[in-house]
Design an enzyme around this catalytic site. Structure first.
Site, PDB file in Angstrom:
ATOM      1  N   HIS A  81       0.825  -1.199   0.000  1.00 35.00           N
ATOM      2  CA  HIS A  81       0.000   0.000   0.000  1.00 35.00           C
ATOM      3  C   HIS A  81       0.868   1.262   0.000  1.00 35.00           C
ATOM      4  O   HIS A  81       0.562   2.249  -0.683  1.00 35.00           O
ATOM      5  CB  HIS A  81      -0.921  -0.031   1.228  1.00 35.00           C
ATOM      6  CG  HIS A  81      -1.791   1.172   1.361  1.00 35.00           C
ATOM      7  ND1 HIS A  81      -1.652   2.068   2.394  1.00 35.00           N
ATOM      8  CD2 HIS A  81      -2.809   1.644   0.602  1.00 35.00           C
ATOM      9  CE1 HIS A  81      -2.548   3.026   2.271  1.00 35.00           C
ATOM     10  NE2 HIS A  81      -3.251   2.794   1.181  1.00 35.00           N
TER      11      HIS A  81
ATOM     12  N   GLU B  64       2.095   1.690  -3.447  1.00 32.59           N
ATOM     13  CA  GLU B  64       1.020   2.203  -4.322  1.00 32.59           C
ATOM     14  C   GLU B  64       0.972   3.726  -4.280  1.00 32.59           C
ATOM     15  O   GLU B  64       0.811   4.392  -5.317  1.00 32.59           O
ATOM     16  CB  GLU B  64      -0.318   1.614  -3.881  1.00 32.59           C
ATOM     17  CG  GLU B  64      -1.525   2.179  -4.597  1.00 32.59           C
ATOM     18  CD  GLU B  64      -2.739   2.319  -3.698  1.00 32.59           C
ATOM     19  OE1 GLU B  64      -3.358   3.411  -3.704  1.00 32.59           O
ATOM     20  OE2 GLU B  64      -3.070   1.357  -2.986  1.00 32.59           O
ATOM     21  N   HIS B  65       1.105   4.297  -3.084  1.00 26.81           N
ATOM     22  CA  HIS B  65       1.118   5.756  -2.950  1.00 26.81           C
ATOM     23  C   HIS B  65       2.334   6.358  -3.666  1.00 26.81           C
ATOM     24  O   HIS B  65       2.229   7.369  -4.369  1.00 26.81           O
ATOM     25  CB  HIS B  65       1.172   6.142  -1.468  1.00 26.81           C
ATOM     26  CG  HIS B  65      -0.148   6.127  -0.781  1.00 26.81           C
ATOM     27  ND1 HIS B  65      -0.712   7.245  -0.206  1.00 26.81           N
ATOM     28  CD2 HIS B  65      -1.026   5.119  -0.557  1.00 26.81           C
ATOM     29  CE1 HIS B  65      -1.878   6.930   0.345  1.00 26.81           C
ATOM     30  NE2 HIS B  65      -2.084   5.634   0.150  1.00 26.81           N
TER      31      HIS B  65
ATOM     32  N   GLU C   3      -4.343   8.118   7.078  1.00 29.30           N
ATOM     33  CA  GLU C   3      -5.321   7.206   6.486  1.00 29.30           C
ATOM     34  C   GLU C   3      -5.664   6.071   7.461  1.00 29.30           C
ATOM     35  O   GLU C   3      -6.827   5.685   7.605  1.00 29.30           O
ATOM     36  CB  GLU C   3      -4.771   6.636   5.186  1.00 29.30           C
ATOM     37  CG  GLU C   3      -5.746   5.782   4.407  1.00 29.30           C
ATOM     38  CD  GLU C   3      -5.173   5.290   3.089  1.00 29.30           C
ATOM     39  OE1 GLU C   3      -5.813   4.431   2.451  1.00 29.30           O
ATOM     40  OE2 GLU C   3      -4.075   5.744   2.695  1.00 29.30           O
TER      41      GLU C   3
END
Length: 433
Positions: A58, A61-62, A138
């Site tokens: 994740h 991905e950012h 997040e």
């Protein structure tokens, strides 16, 4: 090596090319559309991370949108937005997807931008620090959404320390110390051509897309990778150890109680998955479902109640969610357990079978009304199954489900011990059997 996988006179023609390095490219040509969705699917997700790297997929991905040797982060977003397009990405347990949706005339731009971002990100130290803060926010935001958190809690109680039981985002304890060197090593070690599927759907030409993808990857680590064969999909014969049925309560001062009750079910290669899909619709797939009628319509005990399935390479789960007033939680749970027990003991009716199959077929076909969903069908089907079943074949498989098959699945899955996850204003010892 290219071959036609499917040709639908009312839809599009699906073609598949395997490049010498093992990367697969699938397209669905739909000339009637004026848009194209282009996606890059990587067969790496949160379950592929070592415990100390929880959330690396994740995090990556950012970072892949933060800049390459050719483009800054602003260039990546501005070039696509300048033509009215959009880009996005998401990480799952077993894969990561990056995609762009643009007008058909702008597909060459989308291919160049997205391939550049996925293959040649620089992962600058400053960007790692910036995105670390974003991801920690997040994670905190997710913790403030009990209706989402309870599903993660249920995965934890089902799978425990197995990677499937961990958060896709990672935790503050894993994200905070993660270094740029660790993320870059994960990136270059795991993002290889054999685990990558490129998928596109809309008004396009397959040969042109293949040529443009190869050109976009040329000169990058993915384009320069040695020749390799596509890696096999995860084996359904591998074993995932489930924890014994248990109850896990996370105390939280919420207005509602959020409940998820469920247990192990079928892996994604199991031929019985179509029967399970029908059963899921009958139990909690819509407003006519048994659970919705019993819990909401007849008694008004919850606004939201539904069932769902999750399927992975070698395991899966079936679960029921309900959100209700804390004082009603025991009653709602009792009703859910009773409905599941009644279905396991007596099965469903012929009318429910017909309705359940109709819902499954309708949702499948209606879900293919745009280029994005068609692209996802190509990418996910190839990456997760190693093959692409045509829409007609899927519809035939659903229609062939029998009453006996559904009732057998109900008797098998719904009688197994189930785990309960709860988020709400309760003590940790609440709901213990």
């Amino acid at each position: 090596m290219t071959r036609v996988l499917d040709s639908d006179p009312l839809g599009g023609t699906v073609r598949r090319t395997v490049l010498p390095n093992g990367m697969r490219i699938l397209t669905e040509a739909v000339p009637a559309m004026r848009s194209v969705t282009f996606g890059i699917w990587v067969g790496v997700g949160s379950r592929d991370e070592a415990p100390q790297l929880g959330g690396a997929s994740h995090f990556l991905e950012h970072l892949l949108f933060k800049g390459t040797r050719k483009r800054s982060a602003l260039d990546i977003s501005a070039q696509i937005e300048a033509v009215g397009g959009e880009t996005n990405a998401y990480t799952a347990k077993e894969y990561t997807c990056y995609y762009a949706r643009v007008l058909d005339a702008d597909l060459p731009l989308a291919i160049d931008v997205m391939c550049d971002a996925v293959a040649d990100s620089v992962l600058a130290e400053a960007d790692v620090e910036t995105e670390r803060g974003v991801i920690l926010e997040e994670i905190a935001m997710h913790a403030d959404e009990p209706g989402d958190e309870v599903h993660d809690l249920h995965m934890e109680v089902l799978y425990g320390d197995h990677p499937l039981g961990r958060l896709i985002s990672g935790t503050a304890e894993t994200i905070t110390p993660m270094t740029r060197k660790q993320i870059n090593s994960f990136y270059r070690r795991r993002y290889t051509p054999p685990v990558i599927v490129v998928a596109a759907a809309g008004n396009l030409d397959h040969a042109t897309v293949v040529k443009q993808v190869r050109e976009a990857f040329a000169g990058t680590p993915l384009g320069d990778a040695p020749a390799a064969s596509p890696e096999p999909t995860r084996s359904p014969h591998a074993k995932v150890k489930h924890r014994p049925a248990a109850t896990l309560v996370r105390p939280d001062d919420t207005e509602q109680a959020h409940l998820v009750l469920g247990g192990p079910a079928l892996h994604r290669h199991d031929e019985r998955r179509f029967a399970l899909g029908v059963l899921n619709n009958v139990l909690g797939g819509g407003m006519s479902s048994r659970l919705f009628q019993q819990v909401r319509e007849k008694r008004g005990l919850a606004y939201s109640v539904y069932s769902y399935t999750s399927q992975y390479a070698e395991t899966g789960s079936f679960a029921v969610y309900a959100g209700c007033a804390p004082a009603k939680a025991d009653e709602v749970l009792a009703l859910i357990r009773q409905e599941l027990a009644d279905t396991a003991a007596h099965g469903i009716t012929a009318e429910e079978l017909r309705r359940g199959k109709g819902m499954l077929k309708g949702s499948l076909v209606l879900g293919l009304e745009d280029t994005g969903s068609r692209m996802s069908r190509l990418g996910k089907g190839e990456l997760m199954h190693g093959d692409l079943m045509s829409v007609d074949e899927l519809l035939r498989r659903i229609e062939s489900v029998t009453l006996d098959e559904v009732n057998h699945i109900a008797a098998t899955i719904l009688t197994a011990p189930m785990s309960l996850a709860v988020v709400g204003p309760f003590d940790e010892t609440a709901f213990q059997l």
